[in-house]
Design a protein around this motif. Structure first.
Motif, PDB file in Angstrom:
ATOM      1  N   ASN A 118       0.805  -1.223   0.000  1.00  0.00           N
ATOM      2  CA  ASN A 118       0.000   0.000   0.000  1.00  0.00           C
ATOM      3  C   ASN A 118       0.842   1.279   0.000  1.00  0.00           C
ATOM      4  O   ASN A 118       0.555   2.225   0.728  1.00  0.00           O
ATOM      5  CB  ASN A 118      -0.944  -0.003   1.213  1.00  0.00           C
ATOM      6  CG  ASN A 118      -2.088   0.974   1.053  1.00  0.00           C
ATOM      7  OD1 ASN A 118      -2.602   1.151  -0.051  1.00  0.00           O
ATOM      8  ND2 ASN A 118      -2.490   1.610   2.139  1.00  0.00           N
ATOM      9  N   MET A 119       1.867   1.316  -0.832  1.00  0.00           N
ATOM     10  CA  MET A 119       2.647   2.541  -0.946  1.00  0.00           C
ATOM     11  C   MET A 119       1.830   3.601  -1.676  1.00  0.00           C
ATOM     12  O   MET A 119       1.224   3.323  -2.713  1.00  0.00           O
ATOM     13  CB  MET A 119       3.968   2.283  -1.673  1.00  0.00           C
ATOM     14  CG  MET A 119       4.869   3.512  -1.733  1.00  0.00           C
ATOM     15  SD  MET A 119       6.425   3.241  -2.620  1.00  0.00           S
ATOM     16  CE  MET A 119       7.247   2.112  -1.514  1.00  0.00           C
ATOM     17  N   GLU A 120       1.825   4.820  -1.166  1.00  0.00           N
ATOM     18  CA  GLU A 120       0.998   5.884  -1.723  1.00  0.00           C
ATOM     19  C   GLU A 120       1.797   7.027  -2.344  1.00  0.00           C
ATOM     20  O   GLU A 120       1.396   7.582  -3.359  1.00  0.00           O
ATOM     21  CB  GLU A 120       0.092   6.457  -0.623  1.00  0.00           C
ATOM     22  CG  GLU A 120      -0.886   5.447  -0.036  1.00  0.00           C
ATOM     23  CD  GLU A 120      -1.727   6.046   1.078  1.00  0.00           C
ATOM     24  OE1 GLU A 120      -1.430   7.199   1.483  1.00  0.00           O
ATOM     25  OE2 GLU A 120      -2.680   5.391   1.522  1.00  0.00           O
ATOM     26  N   GLN A 121       2.926   7.387  -1.727  1.00  0.00           N
ATOM     27  CA  GLN A 121       3.645   8.591  -2.147  1.00  0.00           C
ATOM     28  C   GLN A 121       4.974   8.313  -2.850  1.00  0.00           C
ATOM     29  O   GLN A 121       5.609   9.251  -3.341  1.00  0.00           O
ATOM     30  CB  GLN A 121       3.900   9.486  -0.922  1.00  0.00           C
ATOM     31  CG  GLN A 121       2.645   9.927  -0.211  1.00  0.00           C
ATOM     32  CD  GLN A 121       1.743  10.777  -1.074  1.00  0.00           C
ATOM     33  OE1 GLN A 121       2.205  11.596  -1.869  1.00  0.00           O
ATOM     34  NE2 GLN A 121       0.433  10.585  -0.943  1.00  0.00           N
ATOM     35  N   ASN A 225      12.554   8.332  -3.918  1.00  0.00           N
ATOM     36  CA  ASN A 225      11.579   9.411  -3.752  1.00  0.00           C
ATOM     37  C   ASN A 225      11.075   9.817  -5.131  1.00  0.00           C
ATOM     38  O   ASN A 225      11.755  10.523  -5.872  1.00  0.00           O
ATOM     39  CB  ASN A 225      12.217  10.613  -3.039  1.00  0.00           C
ATOM     40  CG  ASN A 225      11.177  11.621  -2.600  1.00  0.00           C
ATOM     41  OD1 ASN A 225      10.030  11.594  -3.047  1.00  0.00           O
ATOM     42  ND2 ASN A 225      11.569  12.525  -1.705  1.00  0.00           N
ATOM     43  N   ALA A 234      -2.315   4.108  -4.807  1.00  0.00           N
ATOM     44  CA  ALA A 234      -1.615   3.229  -3.865  1.00  0.00           C
ATOM     45  C   ALA A 234      -1.492   1.816  -4.438  1.00  0.00           C
ATOM     46  O   ALA A 234      -2.425   1.310  -5.076  1.00  0.00           O
ATOM     47  CB  ALA A 234      -2.349   3.196  -2.531  1.00  0.00           C
ATOM     48  N   TYR A 258      11.096   2.141   5.994  1.00  0.00           N
ATOM     49  CA  TYR A 258       9.937   3.026   6.119  1.00  0.00           C
ATOM     50  C   TYR A 258       9.468   3.407   4.712  1.00  0.00           C
ATOM     51  O   TYR A 258      10.270   3.643   3.821  1.00  0.00           O
ATOM     52  CB  TYR A 258      10.318   4.315   6.862  1.00  0.00           C
ATOM     53  CG  TYR A 258      10.973   4.101   8.201  1.00  0.00           C
ATOM     54  CD1 TYR A 258      10.234   3.878   9.349  1.00  0.00           C
ATOM     55  CD2 TYR A 258      12.371   4.148   8.315  1.00  0.00           C
ATOM     56  CE1 TYR A 258      10.840   3.700  10.589  1.00  0.00           C
ATOM     57  CE2 TYR A 258      12.994   3.968   9.547  1.00  0.00           C
ATOM     58  CZ  TYR A 258      12.226   3.743  10.675  1.00  0.00           C
ATOM     59  OH  TYR A 258      12.835   3.555  11.894  1.00  0.00           O
ATOM     60  N   TRP A 259       8.172   3.456   4.539  1.00  0.00           N
ATOM     61  CA  TRP A 259       7.637   3.869   3.250  1.00  0.00           C
ATOM     62  C   TRP A 259       6.260   4.522   3.427  1.00  0.00           C
ATOM     63  O   TRP A 259       5.542   4.249   4.363  1.00  0.00           O
ATOM     64  CB  TRP A 259       7.546   2.678   2.300  1.00  0.00           C
ATOM     65  CG  TRP A 259       6.483   1.663   2.641  1.00  0.00           C
ATOM     66  CD1 TRP A 259       5.203   1.589   2.150  1.00  0.00           C
ATOM     67  CD2 TRP A 259       6.605   0.560   3.566  1.00  0.00           C
ATOM     68  NE1 TRP A 259       4.532   0.538   2.701  1.00  0.00           N
ATOM     69  CE2 TRP A 259       5.360  -0.128   3.580  1.00  0.00           C
ATOM     70  CE3 TRP A 259       7.632   0.101   4.375  1.00  0.00           C
ATOM     71  CZ2 TRP A 259       5.140  -1.240   4.363  1.00  0.00           C
ATOM     72  CZ3 TRP A 259       7.416  -1.019   5.158  1.00  0.00           C
ATOM     73  CH2 TRP A 259       6.175  -1.669   5.145  1.00  0.00           C
ATOM     74  N   ILE A 260       5.973   5.409   2.499  1.00  0.00           N
ATOM     75  CA  ILE A 260       4.636   6.018   2.456  1.00  0.00           C
ATOM     76  C   ILE A 260       4.211   6.130   0.986  1.00  0.00           C
ATOM     77  O   ILE A 260       5.036   6.079   0.087  1.00  0.00           O
ATOM     78  CB  ILE A 260       4.594   7.411   3.104  1.00  0.00           C
ATOM     79  CG1 ILE A 260       5.627   8.349   2.466  1.00  0.00           C
ATOM     80  CG2 ILE A 260       4.807   7.326   4.592  1.00  0.00           C
ATOM     81  CD1 ILE A 260       5.532   9.776   2.956  1.00  0.00           C
TER      82      ILE A 260
END
Length: 260
Positions: A118-121, A225, A234, A258-260
């Motif tokens: 569920n990575m979003e950014q 990034n 996502a 860590y991931w977003i």
């Protein structure tokens, strides 16, 4: 081994305080479980058999040389008064909350593949110990990644496997009795990561440029990034990591992703 239980017929004060009964207290149960696994875990043959490479890139094969030594499971290292995070010598009940667990790997360990759900950014930050002292035991005797190419001679094995920390035992370092010298980088060092099979190679200079130290002995790297990632919505992302070039001479310890 010392007993974890009060003598038969005696009052179990700890059980009364914590559970309101004299039944076997849960906290002692977790101490007992931890004591049976204090030597950590290696990457076993079953792990290697079940490990999976990249779904997107056939060149990213599952690494067989990663190791996950640990002083205790997360439920036994939570800062409570009876948490159980370490053991020294013959004292079963010795423990402290200063264990820095992680996955140990070196230049022979190969790729480790993770799924980041569920990575979003499109942001990936990792926390590692570049000051790890000892390579994984798994790669001892190897002369190539995943031990795919056997050592040609004893001289080659000695040259590749030699390490500046060899004179300091692991047990002494873990117990803070001695501080070995941090193994230096070699000229051929590279760290590689892949997002959905697309590989990016970082030289030592490029890797150092990405490192930040928010606290003492805390090192984090922003590896990925992508400003355009969010436009696609996502999704689960495959993240792979390895180091090359230094054999067993320069280990790392991966502690967080860590991931977003």
């Amino acid at each position: 081994q010392p007993s974890l239980f009060p003598p038969e017929g005696e009052i179990n004060v700890l059980a009364i305080i914590e559970n309101g009964s004299v039944e076997y207290p849960k906290q002692l149960a977790r101490i007992k479980d931890s004591a049976e696994n204090m030597l950590g875990a290696r990457f076993t043959e079953d792990d290697a058999k079940n490990a999976k490479g990249s779904k997107h890139n056939p060149d990213i094969k599952p690494g067989k040389g990663w190791e996950r030594p640990s002083k205790a499971g997360s439920d036994n290292c939570d800062g409570e008064h009876d948490s159980f995070c370490g053991r020294a010598g013959d004292c079963l009940l010795y423990g402290h909350n200063d264990g820095r667990g992680g996955m140990i790997f070196d230049g022979f360990s190969g790729w480790q593949v993770f799924t980041l759900p569920n990575m979003e950014q499109g942001l990936v930050v990792i926390k590692m110990h570049s000051w790890a002292f000892f390579p994984p035991d798994t790669t001892k005797g190897w002369c190539s990644e995943n031990d795919e190419t056997p050592c040609k001679s004893r001289r080659q094995l000695d040259a590749i496997s030699s390490n500046s920390t060899a004179m300091v035992s692991k047990e002494s370092q873990r117990n803070r009795m001695l501080k070995p010298k941090v193994p230096p980088y070699c000229d051929e060092f590279k760290m590689e990561f892949a997002i959905d099979g697309k590989i990016t190679s970082l030289s030592l200079k490029e890797l150092e440029a990405k490192r930040k130290n928010p606290e003492r002995v805390v090192e984090i790297w922003e590896l990925y990034n992508d400003d355009d990632f969010a436009a696609g919505g996502a999704r689960d992302v495959e993240f792979s990591l390895r180091i090359t070039g230094c054999g067993r001479k320069k280990p790392f310890e991966l502690t967080h992703i860590y991931w977003i």
